[in-house]
Design a protein around this motif. Structure first.
Motif, mmCIF file in Angstrom:
data_model
loop_
_atom_site.group_PDB
_atom_site.id
_atom_site.type_symbol
_atom_site.label_atom_id
_atom_site.label_comp_id
_atom_site.label_asym_id
_atom_site.label_seq_id
_atom_site.Cartn_x
_atom_site.Cartn_y
_atom_site.Cartn_z
ATOM 1 N N GLY A 9 -7.439 11.611 -3.171
ATOM 2 C CA GLY A 9 -7.088 12.711 -3.896
ATOM 3 C C GLY A 9 -7.511 12.562 -5.384
ATOM 4 O O GLY A 9 -8.082 12.023 -6.027
ATOM 5 N N ASP A 10 -7.182 13.693 -6.127
ATOM 6 C CA ASP A 10 -7.216 13.908 -7.444
ATOM 7 C C ASP A 10 -6.360 13.410 -8.324
ATOM 8 O O ASP A 10 -5.762 14.397 -9.148
ATOM 9 C CB ASP A 10 -7.395 15.530 -7.525
ATOM 10 N N TRP A 11 -5.879 12.348 -8.104
ATOM 11 C CA TRP A 11 -4.818 11.562 -8.784
ATOM 12 C C TRP A 11 -5.440 10.921 -10.101
ATOM 13 O O TRP A 11 -6.257 10.274 -10.117
ATOM 14 C CB TRP A 11 -3.715 10.707 -8.148
ATOM 15 N N ARG A 20 1.110 11.383 -6.162
ATOM 16 C CA ARG A 20 1.011 11.971 -4.942
ATOM 17 C C ARG A 20 2.002 13.373 -4.288
ATOM 18 O O ARG A 20 1.569 14.146 -3.807
ATOM 19 C CB ARG A 20 0.849 11.059 -3.766
ATOM 20 N N ASP A 23 1.224 16.285 -5.933
ATOM 21 C CA ASP A 23 0.238 16.997 -5.631
ATOM 22 C C ASP A 23 0.580 17.763 -4.251
ATOM 23 O O ASP A 23 -0.014 18.830 -3.690
ATOM 24 C CB ASP A 23 -1.063 15.929 -5.053
#
Length: 151
Positions: A9-11, A20, A23
């Motif tokens: 993901g875009d973390w 998380r 998100d």
């Protein structure tokens, strides 16, 4: 249904549970939809009327909450309608929503300003949440640290 996002993901920190969770439910509308579902809203119309949210944004957030296993979608009373209910993962957000509510009561209102409060089945205000260690003693940002697991 237990849906878990995987790394990729875009973390900023892919091992961080806070990143998380944010998100999945960290935007304003998603949390308010979850809050309204906890208050009994089940239909698109109920969410839209309660929140005053644009149709396209509500459609997107409901879709995402279903995809991530926070809401379950079922056929409604007619061919075009649906109902939404919290999944166990969505119900598990209750404590987080209560913590945000209580933080808001303490910090987002002027003294004496009218606001809502959460009450139990007997009408008593819910006790203030506090993080506790395994021994039952209060913990805080000053008394805890993050330890990575599985490395």
């Amino acid at each position: 249904m237990d849906v878990t996002l995987t790394a990729g993901g875009d973390w900023s920190d892919p091992a961080c549970p806070v990143a998380r969770a944010v998100d999945l439910v960290g935007d304003r509308w998603s949390l308010l939809i979850v809050r309204d579902a906890m208050d009994g809203a089940t239909t698109f119309t109920e969410f839209r009327q309660g929140l005053g949210i644009a149709r396209n944004i509500l459609t997107d957030r409901l879709r995402r909450l279903v995809e991530h296993g926070i809401l379950a979608k079922s056929p409604g009373t007619d061919a075009r309608s649906h109902t939404y209910r919290l999944t166990p993962a969505g119900q598990d957000l209750f404590t987080a929503v209560v913590a945000l509510r209580q933080w808001g009561q303490r910090h987002a209102f002027a003294a004496g300003e009218a606001h809502s409060v959460l009450v139990d089945g007997r009408g008593r205000e819910v006790a203030e949440l506090r993080a506790l260690g395994r021994d039952g003693e209060p913990v805080s940002a000053e008394t805890t640290r993050v330890r990575k697991v599985g490395e």
